[in-house]
Design a protein around this motif. Structure first.
Motif, PDB file in Angstrom:
ATOM      1  N   UNK A  88      41.592  34.973  55.817  1.00  0.00           N
ATOM      2  CA  UNK A  88      41.869  36.009  54.991  1.00  0.00           C
ATOM      3  C   UNK A  88      41.674  35.985  53.641  1.00  0.00           C
ATOM      4  N   UNK A  89      41.259  37.005  52.887  1.00  0.00           N
ATOM      5  CA  UNK A  89      41.453  36.771  51.466  1.00  0.00           C
ATOM      6  C   UNK A  89      42.670  37.036  50.818  1.00  0.00           C
ATOM      7  N   UNK A  90      42.941  36.490  49.687  1.00  0.00           N
ATOM      8  CA  UNK A  90      44.225  36.466  49.038  1.00  0.00           C
ATOM      9  C   UNK A  90      44.513  38.115  48.808  1.00  0.00           C
ATOM     10  N   UNK A  91      45.928  38.349  48.898  1.00  0.00           N
ATOM     11  CA  UNK A  91      46.530  39.723  48.867  1.00  0.00           C
ATOM     12  C   UNK A  91      46.277  40.298  47.364  1.00  0.00           C
ATOM     13  N   UNK A  92      46.374  41.628  47.406  1.00  0.00           N
ATOM     14  CA  UNK A  92      46.575  42.373  46.138  1.00  0.00           C
ATOM     15  C   UNK A  92      48.036  42.031  45.668  1.00  0.00           C
ATOM     16  N   UNK A 144      42.241  30.743  41.668  1.00  0.00           N
ATOM     17  CA  UNK A 144      42.844  32.034  41.968  1.00  0.00           C
ATOM     18  C   UNK A 144      44.323  31.746  41.616  1.00  0.00           C
ATOM     19  N   UNK A 145      44.765  30.496  41.854  1.00  0.00           N
ATOM     20  CA  UNK A 145      46.283  30.423  41.283  1.00  0.00           C
ATOM     21  C   UNK A 145      46.509  30.432  39.835  1.00  0.00           C
ATOM     22  N   UNK A 146      45.445  29.781  39.483  1.00  0.00           N
ATOM     23  CA  UNK A 146      45.661  29.766  37.957  1.00  0.00           C
ATOM     24  C   UNK A 146      45.547  31.265  37.339  1.00  0.00           C
ATOM     25  N   UNK A 147      44.771  31.847  37.587  1.00  0.00           N
ATOM     26  CA  UNK A 147      44.200  33.250  37.381  1.00  0.00           C
ATOM     27  C   UNK A 147      45.686  34.056  37.605  1.00  0.00           C
TER      28      UNK A 147
END
Length: 481
Positions: A29-33, A187-190
């Protein structure tokens, strides 16, 4: 006949290829909004659990009950949000995932459920041997199965509740080294940057299964390293890392740590793993006191409360950190080790020894009893060593090498009962030598016991002589020094 064989082989190949394509087509799955929520009240109350490690229904009534009791307790406390730091299953078969969902839905029907954030653990990527389950653990399939069980849309989520940011950062595989997090580290840093930009005065909660290396319970040798997490979080003093995985007792002072940021490690709902260094007592499975946490977030402070899920009783002192958190990173640092004194044995401690039957009634084991040592906080454990009449160290068989040869050590360590709660620690300590008894033949021994705290400060030794003659054993009074 040859033509028929070719047709059957082709059919099997097509079926196999179709099956593999179907499974491999189950992409991650893609990361959620970002999801935004608002709840009433000046204090946001967040329940935190981890490491259920459930089997299919009926596989472990003890673990099922711990999970159910934890959910019932959090429901009784009317928490606004619930965090699950992963390892829902022991191995993520469909039956085990269904068991997780069954208990969750029975206690917390979806219409009554608080805001939830659940991430994956390493066990949630695992399956039994292929011949035992006839499944292949394709990554996307395991992720979707785990997420469906707990009602999440993705293993990577970002939820904002009353202005506080919670980032769910699952590993990307069943390995708990850096590789499990580096694929999504950008992604986490963003997400952290977005949270800090939104309000740099508020803490940012990042939930991972493995703790960042060198932080909480770093004295426990898990054989794994999460330097990537430590490096990322170290850039942002607003970060509050929340993790599971270690199975360390939540009563351990090392379950909270501060340095460049803050880290908190919650306790497993299945078993507690108390690991000592190599050559000493291996993992101990302790299920008497599964625990959870409730985090209270108000405008001026964070308060972490620890609870027994079986009794609902608060355990130990609350961990309190004033806000903004980046101005108060000096409360739970490694400097606590320098402020802790060594345990002390009572004067004139009486020591006794006897042989008792093993639980399996196949032999006898040597059992030692003596008054428990005292400490300003708690005694973490005891270290036992012996010398024979010739002054030589008794070597205890503590394991077996990969080549089948015995591994020995000159001491064995035991963890005390502090994990049950400080007010439940027994005034007498019992050390069961179990299989170590075989290393102690007839003769007279000088026995040394040292108590140690969670920071490895050792007491003045308690020494006594012990004479073994067959199934008879006598001891002298204990002396210090």
């Amino acid at each position: 006949m040859k033509k028929l064989k070719r047709v059957l082989a082709a059919a099997l190949s097509v079926a196999l290829a179709a099956g593999i394509a179907a499974f491999s087509g189950c992409s991650s799955p893609e990361p959620s909004e970002i999801e935004t929520y608002s709840v009433e009240g000046d204090t946001l109350r967040v329940g935190i659990i981890s490491d259920l490690q459930l089997e299919p229904e009926g596989g472990s009534d003890t673990y099922d009950n711990s999970y159910r009791k934890a959910l019932e307790f959090l429901k009784s406390q009317d928490v606004d949000m619930m965090i699950n730091a992963g390892d829902y299953t022991d191995t993520n078969t469909q039956e085990a995932a269904d068991n997780v969902a069954r208990i969750l839905n029975e206690v917390y029907p979806e219409s009554e459920r608080p805001i939830s954030l659940s991430i994956m653990g390493n066990h949630d990527y695992w399956l039994p041997y292929f011949v035992d389950c006839w499944e292949i653990p394709f990554t996307g399939k395991m992720q979707r199965r785990a997420m469906e069980a707990v009602g999440e849309s993705s293993p990577w989520t970002h939820k904002v509740v009353n202005g506080y940011h919670f980032i769910g950062f699952s590993p990307t595989s069943g390995d708990m080294d850096d590789a499990a997090y580096t694929d999504k580290i950008g992604w986490a840093e963003e997400q952290i940057k977005l949270a800090v930009a939104d309000d740099p005065q508020k803490p940012v909660f990042v939930i991972t299964h493995a703790p960042p290396s060198g932080t909480v319970n770093s004295g426990l040798d898990t054989g794994e390293d999460s330097n990537a997490l430590n490096e990322l979080f170290g850039k942002y003093p607003q970060v509050v890392s929340i993790s599971g995985h270690t199975h360390a007792p939540l009563m351990d002072d090392r379950s909270i740590w501060q340095g460049a940021y803050t880290a908190v490690n919650t306790q497993s709902l299945s078993y507690i793993s108390v690991r000592q260094s190599a050559g000493e007592d291996p993992d101990s499975a302790i299920e008497q006191n599964p625990m959870c946490m409730i985090l209270e977030i108000s405008a001026d402070k964070l308060v972490f409360q620890r609870y027994s899920v079986l009794t609902g009783e608060q355990q130990g002192d609350a961990w309190e950190i004033p806000l903004p958190i980046q101005d108060h990173l000096d409360l739970y640092t490694d400097a606590r080790a320098e402020q802790s004194a060594a345990p002390v044995f009572p004067e004139n401690a009486a020591v006794s020894a006897e042989f008792q039957t093993y639980d399996d009634e196949t032999g006898a084991e040597l059992v030692l009893r003596f008054p428990s040592a005292q400490h300003e906080r708690y005694v973490y454990g005891y270290r036992l060593s012996m010398k024979n009449e010739a002054g030589e160290d008794v070597r205890f068989t503590v394991g077996e090498s990969e080549y089948g040869t015995p591994v020995t050590a000159d001491s064995v360590a035991y963890v005390s009962d502090f994990y049950l709660g400080f007010d439940r620690m027994a005034p007498e300590t019992v050390l069961r030598l179990g299989a170590y008894t075989a290393d102690i033949g007839d003769g007279t021994y000088t026995v040394t016991v040292k108590a140690f705290d969670t920071w490895e400060h050792e007491s003045v030794p308690l020494r006594f002589t012990m004479t073994v003659n067959g199934q008879n054993v006598t001891t002298s009074p204990g002396v210090h020094g």
